[in-house]
Design a protein around this motif. Structure first.
Motif, mmCIF file in Angstrom:
data_model
loop_
_atom_site.group_PDB
_atom_site.id
_atom_site.type_symbol
_atom_site.label_atom_id
_atom_site.label_comp_id
_atom_site.label_asym_id
_atom_site.label_seq_id
_atom_site.Cartn_x
_atom_site.Cartn_y
_atom_site.Cartn_z
ATOM 1 N N SER A 40 -16.194 -7.870 14.450
ATOM 2 C CA SER A 40 -16.544 -7.894 15.870
ATOM 3 C C SER A 40 -16.970 -9.291 16.295
ATOM 4 C CB SER A 40 -17.686 -6.915 16.137
ATOM 5 O OG SER A 40 -17.329 -5.611 15.752
ATOM 6 N N LEU A 41 -16.885 -9.543 17.592
ATOM 7 C CA LEU A 41 -17.408 -10.805 18.119
ATOM 8 C C LEU A 41 -18.923 -10.826 17.930
ATOM 9 C CD1 LEU A 41 -15.413 -11.098 21.466
ATOM 10 C CD2 LEU A 41 -15.120 -12.511 19.424
ATOM 11 N N PHE A 48 -10.338 -10.849 15.660
ATOM 12 C CA PHE A 48 -11.551 -10.160 16.085
ATOM 13 C C PHE A 48 -11.185 -8.839 16.764
ATOM 14 C CE2 PHE A 48 -13.304 -14.560 16.018
ATOM 15 C CZ PHE A 48 -14.370 -14.318 15.146
ATOM 16 N N THR A 49 -11.988 -7.831 16.508
ATOM 17 C CA THR A 49 -11.752 -6.501 17.072
ATOM 18 C C THR A 49 -12.985 -6.054 17.854
ATOM 19 O OG1 THR A 49 -12.518 -5.529 14.992
ATOM 20 C CG2 THR A 49 -10.147 -5.818 15.259
ATOM 21 N N GLY A 50 -12.869 -4.875 18.470
ATOM 22 C CA GLY A 50 -13.980 -4.330 19.222
ATOM 23 C C GLY A 50 -14.067 -4.907 20.622
ATOM 24 N N LEU A 101 -8.998 -7.554 20.609
ATOM 25 C CA LEU A 101 -10.144 -6.998 21.321
ATOM 26 C C LEU A 101 -9.742 -5.759 22.121
ATOM 27 C CD1 LEU A 101 -11.667 -10.359 22.616
ATOM 28 C CD2 LEU A 101 -12.335 -9.047 20.590
ATOM 29 N N ASN A 102 -10.653 -4.786 22.160
ATOM 30 C CA ASN A 102 -10.391 -3.594 22.969
ATOM 31 C C ASN A 102 -11.524 -3.407 23.964
ATOM 32 O OD1 ASN A 102 -12.472 -2.498 21.368
ATOM 33 N ND2 ASN A 102 -10.986 -1.728 19.872
ATOM 34 N N SER A 126 -6.529 -13.906 27.529
ATOM 35 C CA SER A 126 -5.146 -13.406 27.463
ATOM 36 C C SER A 126 -4.759 -12.877 26.093
ATOM 37 C CB SER A 126 -4.180 -14.531 27.859
ATOM 38 O OG SER A 126 -4.393 -14.926 29.185
ATOM 39 N N TYR A 127 -3.715 -12.030 26.116
ATOM 40 C CA TYR A 127 -3.078 -11.523 24.900
ATOM 41 C C TYR A 127 -4.067 -10.804 23.987
ATOM 42 C CZ TYR A 127 0.436 -14.717 26.659
ATOM 43 O OH TYR A 127 1.320 -15.366 27.474
ATOM 44 N N ASN A 128 -4.771 -9.838 24.558
ATOM 45 C CA ASN A 128 -5.618 -8.925 23.799
ATOM 46 C C ASN A 128 -5.254 -7.501 24.201
ATOM 47 O OD1 ASN A 128 -7.874 -10.166 22.055
ATOM 48 N ND2 ASN A 128 -7.941 -11.434 23.898
#
Length: 1006
Positions: free
Chosen positions: A133-134, A154-156, A178-179, A198-200
């Motif tokens: 996560s960030l 990175f996710t979340g 990222l979501n 962009s692009y997430n």
């Protein structure tokens, strides 16, 4: 005292290469270096014998506020140093450190706490391999003004704490995983100048209206963020905004009138959305505006008159909308306009006659509209025009003489209009034109000998006109000519011998003219020719036997001529998808290969031909009847002899098989079966099928059998190789490793695009793996055999997408992630409907296992031509290695070529593709067996393959991103709910979207 000395020695032992002369900051940096793998030896001058690190590569120092003459480390800049490993937390012990840049490396794992870096104002960790996560603690760094974490994994969601940055100016999180939705709380970071997200794969959500509160914002980059809803009016409050990019989303509603208040904006990009309504007027009030891109939406109505009154307008893209009305006459006043793309609308009327006089146009594409009238005489008067694309309109009149002087011109496409008259002589010989497309007009006159000057011409498309006269011999000097089609004209005379000098010609189509004389001899240089169509002319003489020596010719049509003589036997060498010699005056026997019903229509209308085909040569049956009795006697003797031999062979085979089964049956009770799915068969059925007759393949790890079970189901059984000349110990280890890897990996996987492992059977040294059976074998075997023509482009595209989804599942949805380590076309299997499954996990590893393993592999992981270049110096494989290998598979699907081939010289397929694209262009790369109507899709997929095979691992997209890009190639096919044609990420003329082509017009200044 002894305890104190022991602790001191222990402390010193943890400092790398201790030195009495190096200061404490240098020791911290050496500790940081010890966390990295440095295969390029970039940090070789970090020497423990120096007194300070201030002269080391990547290190900068500045005087400290305390202590005269003392310099402290303030900057660590190791961008693009090819470093591998986790982020070195020890850097935060450098009290005066304000600047960290570790971008474009392979920094992995999660980001540790950086709270001790309280002096930091610049942190750039972009284009690495960071996960997790960030970190919410980042907003606690009091001086941070620049934060770039783009291009990681990175996710979340974006943490709520990110609204608390006290002085952040640049926030870039592009190209992560990222979501969640874009938080409205970001509107509280009043110091922001750039917000790049962009692009997430964010969840579908709106653009927060609170973004309009960021009064200092200069760049807002939200491309491909799954945005929905309307563009908020509040964005018009961003008076300092220079770049607004909301492209490639699902935005709806009108373009807000408030955007015309963006008094500092340089470019506005809203392409690939579902925006509707009309284009608001008022943009002419923005003197700074250079570029507008509203393409691929549902905009309607007329183009506002004042849009061409924007003082500094350079580029306007409004293509693939529903705009109507005429192009405003104010277009002639647009002095700085260099690019205008309005194709695929419903525009009518004519172009202003003075269009082009005042602007230095480079690119003009008005194709697929309803425009009429003449092409303006001065369209190239400024001498800069490179592309003029007017296909599918209603233009009339002749071509302006000025086009013949347009020496900058590279592409001229005028197909499907009502143009007439001769082509200006000078136009034929323009030195930079690569594509001259005049198809389906009413042009007259002849092909000028000045064509000899067209040094760069690769496509000459003249079909469906009224061209007459001879084909000039000077055409043989157009050395780059790839395609020459002039069907349905009035050309006369013989084919010039100079045509035989064209070494790159791929397609030659001249049907339905009045050409005459003999067919060309001396055509050995046509090694790339795939189509030769000379039907419906007046050619005479015999068919040249040299045609049979052309290695890739698969379409041959010589019908409707006056050809005589016999059909050369050499034509049997060709692998033809289309073959037509009908309606000639040929005689003699039909070559045996073609003497079948499948080729009947290829020979109709040649009364002199003889062969076994009924009705073509009836007299041959009468001749044969004289020997009818003798024939039946000989055949009877042959049948009896054959029956005796067959019965004998069958008796010996059954004896051998029963003996083998009996031997195997003695040990059946000792086999151990481990199932991974509910089975409808026993291990005994499997063992009964291990006959040599059932072998369907073998490889490095074992032999594969096809087993048809009593319930009618077929399975594939892999029997791992037993010990041979290797030592038993080495064999056991390698065999067990491969077996365990395959069982561990496939036993727990449930995915439609990964081959299903039914069960395993073991007994002593013998190990069996039982899979679902794939009747169409491997992609590699099918693609690179004579059956490759069965794989048309839609099928190849679907195979690429299926395989990508399987690999994406391994990389992103398995815990821990799994690296296949041997992705290749032979390990992609095809079921009865040509759906792809990833197979052969004999060397697969979980990412955790790779991380804990040795630095080098005991065996090569991968296959020749598929191995990523960094393997040569790291001896490590990770997800990026799989992505490179998959990129090679994409290139195989596009080119039809093997990953390594003598044709490439010392290059592999990836390097060959890039060099051919640079030297000769796209047409020389695409598999000639593929229908050219799919070239736009093929081009997009090719670019994905090139991106995956980037020499720098960090530049390769994740497999999840690859799947998304492949889905975007054919959105209408992959999403039944998407009926929006404007979502196609390519223009009518083969342009690529920004993430495929760095030179695309859809670039962002962000």
């Amino acid at each position: 005292m002894h305890l104190f000395i022991s602790l001191l020695l222990l402390l010193l032992s943890h400092i790398p290469t201790p030195s009495l002369s190096l200061n404490q900051e240098g020791l911290y940096l050496l500790t940081a270096k010890s966390h990295f793998d440095d295969p390029s030896n970039s940090l070789s001058d970090w020497n423990s014998r120096d007194s300070t690190p201030c002269n080391w590569t990547g290190i900068s120092c500045s005087p400290t506020a305390t202590g005269a003459g003392t310099d402290a480390v303030t900057s660590v800049n190791l961008s693009e140093f090819n470093l591998f490993g986790p982020f070195p937390e020890v850097l935060c012990r450098l009290d005066n450190l304000t600047f960290i840049d570790l971008s474009y490396n392979s920094i992995n794992s999660t980001l540790p706490s950086l709270l001790l870096c309280n002096s930091l104002f610049h942190l750039d960790l972009s284009q690495n391999l960071l996960t997790g996560s960030l970190p919410s603690f980042l907003s606690s760094l009091p001086s941070l003004t620049y934060l770039d974490l783009s291009g990681n994994n990175f996710t979340g969601p974006i943490p709520g704490s990110f609204s608390l940055f006290p002085s952040l100016q640049i926030l870039s999180l592009t190209s992560n995983l990222l979501n969640g939705t874009i938080p409205a709380s970001l509107g509280k970071v009043s110091t922001l100048r750039q917000l790049n997200l962009s692009y997430n794969p964010f969840s579908h959500g709106p653009i927060p209206a609170e973004i309009g509160n960021l009064s200092s914002l200069e760049v807002l980059w939200l491309t491909d963020c799954n945005l929905v809803g309307h563009i908020p009016d509040s964005l018009g409050n961003l008076s300092k905004l220079q770049n607004l990019d909301l492209s490639t989303n699902f935005l709806t509603g009108d373009i807000p009138q408030s955007l015309t208040r963006l008094s500092s904006v340089i470019q506005i990009e809203l392409y690939i959305n579902s925006l509707s309504g009309t284009i608001p007027s008022g943009f002419s009030n923005i003197s700074t505006l250079l570029r507008i891109d509203f393409a691929m939406n549902h905009l309607e109505g007329a183009i506002p008159d004042d849009i061409f009154e924007i003082e500094n307008l350079e580029s306007l893209h409004l293509y693939q909308n529903q705009l109507n009305g005429s192009i405003p006459a104010t277009i002639s006043k647009s002095k700085k306009l260099v690019e205008l793309r309005l194709f695929a609308n419903q525009l009518t009327g004519s172009l202003p006659p003075d269009f082009g006089w005042n602007s230095s146009l480079l690119y003009l594409d008005l194709s697929d509209n309803k425009l009429s009238g003449a092409i303006p005489a001065g369209v190239c008067d400024r001498g800069t025009l490179m592309e003029l694309l007017l296909i599918d309109n209603q233009f009339t009149g002749s071509l302006p003489e000025g086009l013949g002087k347009c020496r900058t011109l590279r592409r001229l496409r005028l197909a499907n209009n009502q143009l007439s008259g001769p082509i200006p002589d000078d136009l034929w010989g323009l030195p930079h034109v690569s594509l001259l497309e005049l198809v389906n007009n009413s042009f007259t006159g002849s092909i000028s000998p000045q064509i000899s000057g067209a040094a760069n011409l690769s496509k000459l498309l003249l079909s469906d006109n009224q061209f007459s006269g001879n084909i000039p011999s000077e055409i043989g000097m157009v050395s780059n000519l790839y395609e020459f089609s002039a069907d349905n004209n009035r050309l006369t005379g013989p084919l010039p011998a100079a045509l035989g000098d064209l070494t790159d010609v791929f397609r030659l189509s001249l049907s339905n003219n009045s050409l005459s004389g003999d067919l060309l001899r001396g055509i050995q240089s046509w090694t790339k020719l795939t189509e030769l169509t000379l039907s419906d002319n007046g050619f005479t003489g015999t068919i040249p036997s040299e045609l049979g020596d052309l290695p890739v010719l698969n379409y041959l049509d010589l019908s409707g001529n006056k050809l005589t003589g016999e059909i050369p036997l050499q034509l049997q060498n060709l692998k033809l998808n289309h073959f037509n010699l009908s309606e000639n005056q040929l005689s003699g026997p039909i070559p045996p290969f073609y003497a079948s019903e499948a080729y009947r229509d290829s020979f109709l209308g040649n009364p002199g031909l003889c062969g076994d085909l009924p009705d073509l040569c009836p007299s041959s049956r009468d001749h044969a009847s004289d020997h009818h009795g003798v024939f039946w006697l000989i055949r009877s003797i042959f049948i009896v002899t054959a029956l005796v031999l067959i019965i004998g062979i069958a008796w010996f085979y059954l004896r051998y098989r029963n003996f083998k089964k009996a031997k195997l049956g003695m040990d059946k009770s000792k086999w151990t079966l481990t199932s991974f799915h509910k089975l409808g068969f026993s291990e005994y059925e499997i063992l009964d099928c291990l006959d040599e007759d059932n072998v369907i393949g073998s490889g490095a790890s074992g032999r594969v059998y096809k087993a048809v079970l009593s319930n009618g189901e077929a399975v594939a059984v892999k029997k791992l190789w037993g010990p041979s000349n290797k030592s038993a110990e080495n064999y056991d280890k390698a065999s067990n490793d491969a077996f365990e890897a395959e069982v561990t990996t496939l036993g727990k996987i449930r995915h439609k695009n990964i081959v299903k492992l039914w069960c395993s059977c073991t007994h002593k040294d013998c190990k069996l793996l039982v899979y679902e059976y794939m009747p169409n074998g491997s992609l590699g075997d099918l693609l690179h055999s004579s059956k490759g023509r069965l794989l048309d482009w839609p099928m190849r595209y679907k195979i690429a997408l299926d395989a990508a989804e399987g690999l994406s599942y391994l990389h992103h949805d398995c815990v821990p992630p799994i690296v296949h380590r041997d992705v290749k076309s032979n390990n992609i299997l095809l079921d009865e409907e040509f759906r792809a499954r990833v197979a052969d996990f004999g060397v697969a590893k979980a990412v955790e296992a790779i991380g804990k393993g040795p630095k080098s592999m005991s065996v090569i992981a991968g296959s020749c031509g598929y191995i990523a270049p960094e393997y040569a110096y790291t001896l490590r494989v990770n997800e990026k290695s799989d992505i490179y290998s998959f990129g090679v598979v994409i290139l195989e699907l596009v080119t039809g070529k093997l990953p390594v081939d003598p044709e490439f010289g010392e290059k592999d397929l990836a390097k060959w593709v890039c060099s051919i694209l640079d030297q000769k262009g796209l047409d020389h790369v695409i598999d000639p067996k593929l229908d050219s109507c799919y070239n736009e899709e093929i081009c997009k997929v090719l670019n994905i393959g090139i991106l995956c095979t980037s020499s720098l691992p960090i530049n390769r997209p994740s497999m999840r991103r690859v799947v998304k890009m492949l889905l975007e190639v054919c959105p209408d096919d992959n999403d039944n709910n998407n009926n929006n044609k404007s979502k196609k990420a390519e223009t009518k003329d083969g342009k690529l979207p920004p993430y495929y082509d760095n030179n695309s017009e859809h670039s962002s200044i962000a």
